[in-house]
Design a protein around this motif. Sequence first.
Motif, PDB file in Angstrom:
ATOM      1  N   CYS A  69      31.446  43.017  37.133  1.00 56.33           N
ATOM      2  CA  CYS A  69      30.726  43.932  38.241  1.00 56.33           C
ATOM      3  C   CYS A  69      31.798  44.709  38.948  1.00 56.33           C
ATOM      4  CB  CYS A  69      30.155  43.206  39.192  1.00 56.33           C
ATOM      5  SG  CYS A  69      28.536  41.943  38.755  1.00 56.33           S
ATOM      6  N   LEU A  70      32.834  45.359  38.040  1.00 60.60           N
ATOM      7  CA  LEU A  70      33.817  46.114  38.583  1.00 60.60           C
ATOM      8  C   LEU A  70      33.767  47.548  38.038  1.00 60.60           C
ATOM      9  CD1 LEU A  70      36.816  43.551  38.054  1.00 60.60           C
ATOM     10  CD2 LEU A  70      35.950  44.487  40.255  1.00 60.60           C
ATOM     11  N   PRO A  71      34.311  48.585  38.692  1.00 65.50           N
ATOM     12  CA  PRO A  71      34.423  49.936  38.323  1.00 65.50           C
ATOM     13  C   PRO A  71      35.491  50.245  37.374  1.00 65.50           C
ATOM     14  CG  PRO A  71      34.918  49.799  40.595  1.00 65.50           C
ATOM     15  CD  PRO A  71      34.685  48.601  40.162  1.00 65.50           C
ATOM     16  N   PHE A  72      36.400  49.268  37.086  1.00 66.54           N
ATOM     17  CA  PHE A  72      37.541  49.609  36.387  1.00 66.54           C
ATOM     18  C   PHE A  72      37.831  48.472  35.443  1.00 66.54           C
ATOM     19  CE2 PHE A  72      39.981  46.420  38.556  1.00 66.54           C
ATOM     20  CZ  PHE A  72      39.478  46.337  39.756  1.00 66.54           C
ATOM     21  N   ALA A  73      38.609  48.642  34.363  1.00 61.51           N
ATOM     22  CA  ALA A  73      39.013  47.618  33.313  1.00 61.51           C
ATOM     23  C   ALA A  73      40.432  47.759  33.216  1.00 61.51           C
ATOM     24  CB  ALA A  73      38.112  47.922  32.130  1.00 61.51           C
ATOM     25  N   PRO A  74      41.062  46.670  32.689  1.00 63.71           N
ATOM     26  CA  PRO A  74      42.513  46.652  32.659  1.00 63.71           C
ATOM     27  C   PRO A  74      43.069  47.769  31.459  1.00 63.71           C
ATOM     28  CG  PRO A  74      41.643  44.399  31.584  1.00 63.71           C
ATOM     29  CD  PRO A  74      40.506  45.285  32.259  1.00 63.71           C
TER      30      PRO A  74
END
Lengths: 277, 277, 277
Positions: free
Chosen positions: C161-166
């Motif tokens: 549930c995040l708008p970014f990824a590593p």
Amino acid sequence: MGTTDTSTARSERGRSAFTDVMTFEPPADSSPTMTGGLIDFVFAEVWTRTVLSRRDRRFITLSCVADSDVEQPLVDHVYAALNSGDISITEMRETVLHFAVYAGWPKASRFNIIVDMQWERIHRERDLPTPAPEPLLPLVTPSDPEERLVQGTATFKDVNCLPFAPDRDNPYQGAGILNFVFGEMWVRPGLSMRARRLITVACVGFQDAPIPILSHVYAALKSRDISFEEMDELALQFGAYSGLPKAAHLSQVISEQKARVLDEWRAEAGTNSEEQP
Amino acid sequence: MGTTDTSTARSERGRSAFTDVMTFEPPADSSPTMTGGLIDFVFAEVWTRTVLSRRDRRFITLSCVADSDVEQPLVDHVYAALNSGDISITEMRETVLHFAVYAGWPKASRFNIIVDMQWERIHRERDLPTPAPEPLLPLVTPSDPEERLVQGTATFKDVNCLPFAPDRDNPYQGAGILNFVFGEMWVRPGLSMRARRLITVACVGFQDAPIPILSHVYAALKSRDISFEEMDELALQFGAYSGLPKAAHLSQVISEQKARVLDEWRAEAGTNSEEQP
Amino acid sequence: MGTTDTSTARSERGRSAFTDVMTFEPPADSSPTMTGGLIDFVFAEVWTRTVLSRRDRRFITLSCVADSDVEQPLVDHVYAALNSGDISITEMRETVLHFAVYAGWPKASRFNIIVDMQWERIHRERDLPTPAPEPLLPLVTPSDPEERLVQGTATFKDVNCLPFAPDRDNPYQGAGILNFVFGEMWVRPGLSMRARRLITVACVGFQDAPIPILSHVYAALKSRDISFEEMDELALQFGAYSGLPKAAHLSQVISEQKARVLDEWRAEAGTNSEEQP
């Protein structure tokens, strides 16, 4: 000023301490781990230290070894604790239950089986019948759920040296903490508050949970059940059995909580005494 | 015959070894854990030992400390490993991935963050820009699933010194072990087989998994990537950081696997040579 | 209003719950203390609770017991889960792989062996042939590395549930997290998202990794895959099997993340509703 210590003298001291603690002679194992680590350090230099008794060191060690999941050391330490008479079978069984709460039921189940086996073994070696275990019932705690929660709340505050307790309307806090952990386990006779604190601090140490580590170190010191010097020794004993990184952290927390407890005692006393009871 | 060692001389040796290994001076902490445990034992008597290099001891230590869940020691050891130049940033990043597999992704996540922060810190301290990370693609491994499984199977047998590999039709064995662990991770450039073995043996040691401990100790010795004496030293280094009970068990397994490997070499050589390569 | 609950009635309820959950009768009371705790608390008062189903409690328990490194409890719980029909063999095998990622491959290796043995045992007891395992190939995920990373990135954002990824250019993040953990494992059919979340929250709990604990509790609640009440029950179930201190920490994080998720829902809804969906 330093004491002089040949490596031979130290090994001899270690082997002698091993026999004294374990109630049997050390194995003839020349690996670096056994010689450099176990004999020359753990037995020669940790078990022989003063301030914390051999019996007290056992409560810490048993907790760490039971957590480590390695069977033989746990068999040996349970045997040694019972065989030496330092810990009674009643105390040992209560230790297993206390450990079950603070380290989890699965590990405690193994610990439990080992206690039964070593107790039987000791009686076989002495050509005596194994006594029957004490019956569980009657309990000393109330059966009525509301009374249990009230008592658990009071015990929580006592043990943790806090003026408040968690809200009961939450499964973990209510059913777990207030109803069982403090409503039943901490007040079971058969194991002293002091022994319970030694086990608990070791367990929160290897469980790595920051607030429980802090709060149980604080409460052990604030209650005066464990002195400042005894707590320092606990961290070293713990370090030998659970590794230096965790011990370094525990040591750091101990340092902070000692300062906090001293401040509180001074404020309560209304003086600037440096006396550590 | 023994060497003489005043406690002052030992503390000085410990403090000196600390500075050498950690690349900064030891704190002025007089608790028994730090003095009796860390300085006088871990640094004075374990890090200073021969046979296993300081660099190799770092791979073992980083694994144990990353497993211990305590932040500051991991920050310090990552900083020291990179700052000393003993381990390159590429090797360190591959170490994090290898550790993720053998100790669990969540613990590796903290390790990963700390590596980035310490790498940046070192460059800040040296007034240098932090280099960009190496691109992930292209990979050196096949993309086609069937080819990956075939390669993973071959790598599994090589690394484990076994004539068989697990059956692929099982998520853990197929998607995990053959496709990823041996199909991708073990063959990534940037970290040597030797370093991977040091990390793996430490990890299976603290993970307490009996068959993996046995098989990875066996394979590290059978492949000749780690010598018998180096393996003994590994167990002591491991013991300081993960506790003596686990190290005692690892030491026992090492003893058994050394005998097994010797027997196998003799049978393969058709001679009765006692030479350990 | 309290109901009367004599300790005998509680023991009976515990023994009955044990049989229901484990599919075999509890052992005789050879160690009343421990058995009392296990039966009277863990089975009488935790497993019997509502809100979280027996099946869901199994996913949490299996994870904690597999982490504890004690063989017999894991054998028993795997047997019980399969024998009761609560968890299918496909789900159980995917659980082992998911656990491998979140708790470490070596521990998962033992879990894997036990699953195969108990599955065979159940068929032997029923006088039935053991079914062949499902084939691994074809996978449902792309083979091309670039496509895998793109999908893994999208799945990472969805699950967390995040708008970014590593960033992919890092072995742990790229080869590990994006390519394998989210690029393959989380999207494998055979285990629901809900079950994966129960396993993941238990694993990050005992792995003691602060940011993963926070982020996986957050995502489980934010996604609505697990309700607030179900998450509270998870902490209690977890506490019995992994120990109180870790459960205390998990409970604290749950409390904070519930507040955060409520705030976010309100902001997204633009209302001041108190209703938890």
